[in-house]
Design a protein around this motif. Structure first.
Motif, PDB file in Angstrom:
ATOM      1  N   LEU A  31      59.601  15.680   0.018  1.00  0.00           N
ATOM      2  CA  LEU A  31      60.501  14.535   0.170  1.00  0.00           C
ATOM      3  C   LEU A  31      61.972  14.943   0.137  1.00  0.00           C
ATOM      4  O   LEU A  31      62.865  14.095   0.122  1.00  0.00           O
ATOM      5  N   HIS A  32      62.211  16.262   0.075  1.00  0.00           N
ATOM      6  CA  HIS A  32      63.565  16.826   0.144  1.00  0.00           C
ATOM      7  C   HIS A  32      64.466  16.351  -0.999  1.00  0.00           C
ATOM      8  O   HIS A  32      65.604  15.901  -0.803  1.00  0.00           O
ATOM      9  N   ILE A  33      63.929  16.445  -2.215  1.00  0.00           N
ATOM     10  CA  ILE A  33      64.689  16.102  -3.405  1.00  0.00           C
ATOM     11  C   ILE A  33      64.483  17.203  -4.437  1.00  0.00           C
ATOM     12  O   ILE A  33      63.550  18.009  -4.328  1.00  0.00           O
ATOM     13  N   ASP A  34      65.364  17.264  -5.471  1.00  0.00           N
ATOM     14  CA  ASP A  34      65.189  18.289  -6.496  1.00  0.00           C
ATOM     15  C   ASP A  34      64.222  17.797  -7.563  1.00  0.00           C
ATOM     16  O   ASP A  34      63.844  16.625  -7.605  1.00  0.00           O
ATOM     17  N   ALA A  35      63.798  18.717  -8.441  1.00  0.00           N
ATOM     18  CA  ALA A  35      62.759  18.405  -9.426  1.00  0.00           C
ATOM     19  C   ALA A  35      63.173  17.286 -10.389  1.00  0.00           C
ATOM     20  O   ALA A  35      62.381  16.369 -10.646  1.00  0.00           O
ATOM     21  N   PRO A  36      64.395  17.327 -10.975  1.00  0.00           N
ATOM     22  CA  PRO A  36      64.770  16.232 -11.873  1.00  0.00           C
ATOM     23  C   PRO A  36      64.760  14.859 -11.200  1.00  0.00           C
ATOM     24  O   PRO A  36      64.364  13.862 -11.799  1.00  0.00           O
ATOM     25  N   THR A  37      65.158  14.817  -9.898  1.00  0.00           N
ATOM     26  CA  THR A  37      65.114  13.546  -9.161  1.00  0.00           C
ATOM     27  C   THR A  37      63.675  13.121  -8.910  1.00  0.00           C
ATOM     28  O   THR A  37      63.323  11.944  -9.042  1.00  0.00           O
TER      29      THR A  37
END
Length: 375
Positions: A24-30
């Motif tokens: 989904l092209h987001i970082d892990a915390p997001t």
């Protein structure tokens, strides 16, 4: 079977977090916010559904909840964007608390009063077995066939559960006196709120570590992602062992064993900072952290004692509290990681939450005794 399905979607999503973050092209915390969205669904759904369905037959309600749960997971499997994932995870979480709450009441009604902790623990065994078998399998399946396959499997299990409930659970008439206002009466009792607070804060530590365990193992421990299913299985063994052990302490009451579990959890979570870099020590630590799940049946039974006639709402709210912890733990753990304290910082964050739960337990004991707040 219902607990098994719920356990997979709740815990496997955490273990597959790096995979759907990339997709989904987001970082892990997001991506961790998808965990929080599910937990928020539980927090909202448990009281709302239980109150609105106060007059429904329990078997009918359990079947309906599993059908909605299946739909939410199936939609999550086909999420194409981050907002869609959040929305469908929220939908998936709505039936969770009400299902477990009603299932626990059904189980408790079938056993003598002094076996209620055991009955509650047995209802939750599906969650622990999911961590031993289901979640590692789902994680492995996600690595092979993609993270979406995990949600499809859960949807199939949920439909199977609906069929099993229809086939096995007694179709008893609802309590003639049951109504939404009577259920809302639980909210007037301070001990209900304090017990919920113990779970909402004290349980957060386990989720703080579990959510980011896969990333911790690859970035700190330095092992291949193929080792993650093993760690998840060991975590599940810890939860399973705890569920079998804790009924033996029922003779000491409910709050004393709960205090012992919180102290044990705080110590285990504190050690995570030191064990994260060493695989054998980490795995032993993960077992101990998983055993913190012993808190669940104790608080579930405690709510039965303090809720009076509002049993259904109190039982469901217990799972709202645990999923408030499921939202709080990953959120605070993510803040610590984003602030640059490292993946292993989720351990000390979790220890603080366990001690926070212990402090609320102390207030509960003091209020019950009519004394100043102290342990």
């Amino acid at each position: 079977m219902g607990g098994f399905a719920i356990g997979i979607t709740e815990f496997a999503t955490m273990s597959l977090l790096p995979d759907f973050a990339r997709s989904l092209h987001i970082d892990a915390p997001t991506a961790g916010h998808a965990i929080s969205a599910y937990a928020l669904g539980v927090v909202v759904g448990a009281p709302a559904i239980t109150i609105l369905a106060a007059k429904m037959r329990r078997r009918t309600l359990l079947i309906g909840l599993m059908i909605v749960f299946a739909l939410g997971n199936l939609l999550a499997a086909f999420s194409q964007t981050y907002p869609q994932m959040l929305a469908f995870r929220f939908l998936s979480g709505l039936p969770h608390g009400a299902y477990f709450g009603i299932a626990t009441l059904v189980a408790a009604s079938l056993v003598p009063r002094d076996q209620r902790v055991k009955a509650s623990a047995y209802v939750l065994l599906g969650l622990t077995i999911a961590n031993i078998i289901g979640t590692p399998f789902a994680n492995l399946l996600g690595q092979i066939a993609g993270w979406r396959s995990c949600f499809i499997v859960v949807a199939v299990l949920a439909i199977m559960t609906a069929g099993l409930v229809w086939r096995i659970v007694p179709d008893e008439a609802p309590d003639a006196k049951a109504n939404p206002l009577r259920e809302l009466g639980a909210l007037k009792k301070p001990q209900v709120w304090l017990t919920l607070g113990i779970g909402a804060i004290g349980f957060g530590g386990m989720f703080s570590v579990y959510t980011y365990l896969a990333d911790t193992m690859t970035h700190v421990t330095g092992v291949s992602q193929k080792m993650v299913p093993l760690a998840l299985m060991i975590f599940g063994i810890g939860m399973f062992s705890g569920s079998l052990i804790i009924p033996r302490f029922e003779r000491f009451g409910l709050l004393k064993p709960a205090a012992g579990v919180l102290v044990f959890s705080a110590i285990a979570l504190s050690l995570y900072w030191f064990t994260a870099a060493h695989l054998p020590l980490l795995l032993m630590n993960v077992v101990a952290i998983g055993m913190g799940g012993m808190l669940a049946p104790l608080l579930q039974t405690r709510l039965m004692d303090v809720a009076g006639d509002a049993q259904a709402l109190a039982a469901a709210l217990n799972h709202s509290a645990f999923n408030a912890a499921n939202a709080l733990g990953p959120f605070l753990g993510g803040l610590a990681i984003s602030a640059g304290y490292g993946w292993q910082s989720t351990g000390p964050v979790g220890a603080g939450l366990a001690l926070g739960g212990l402090a609320i337990l102390g207030v509960s004991v003091s209020v019950e005794r009519g004394a100043k707040p102290s342990l």
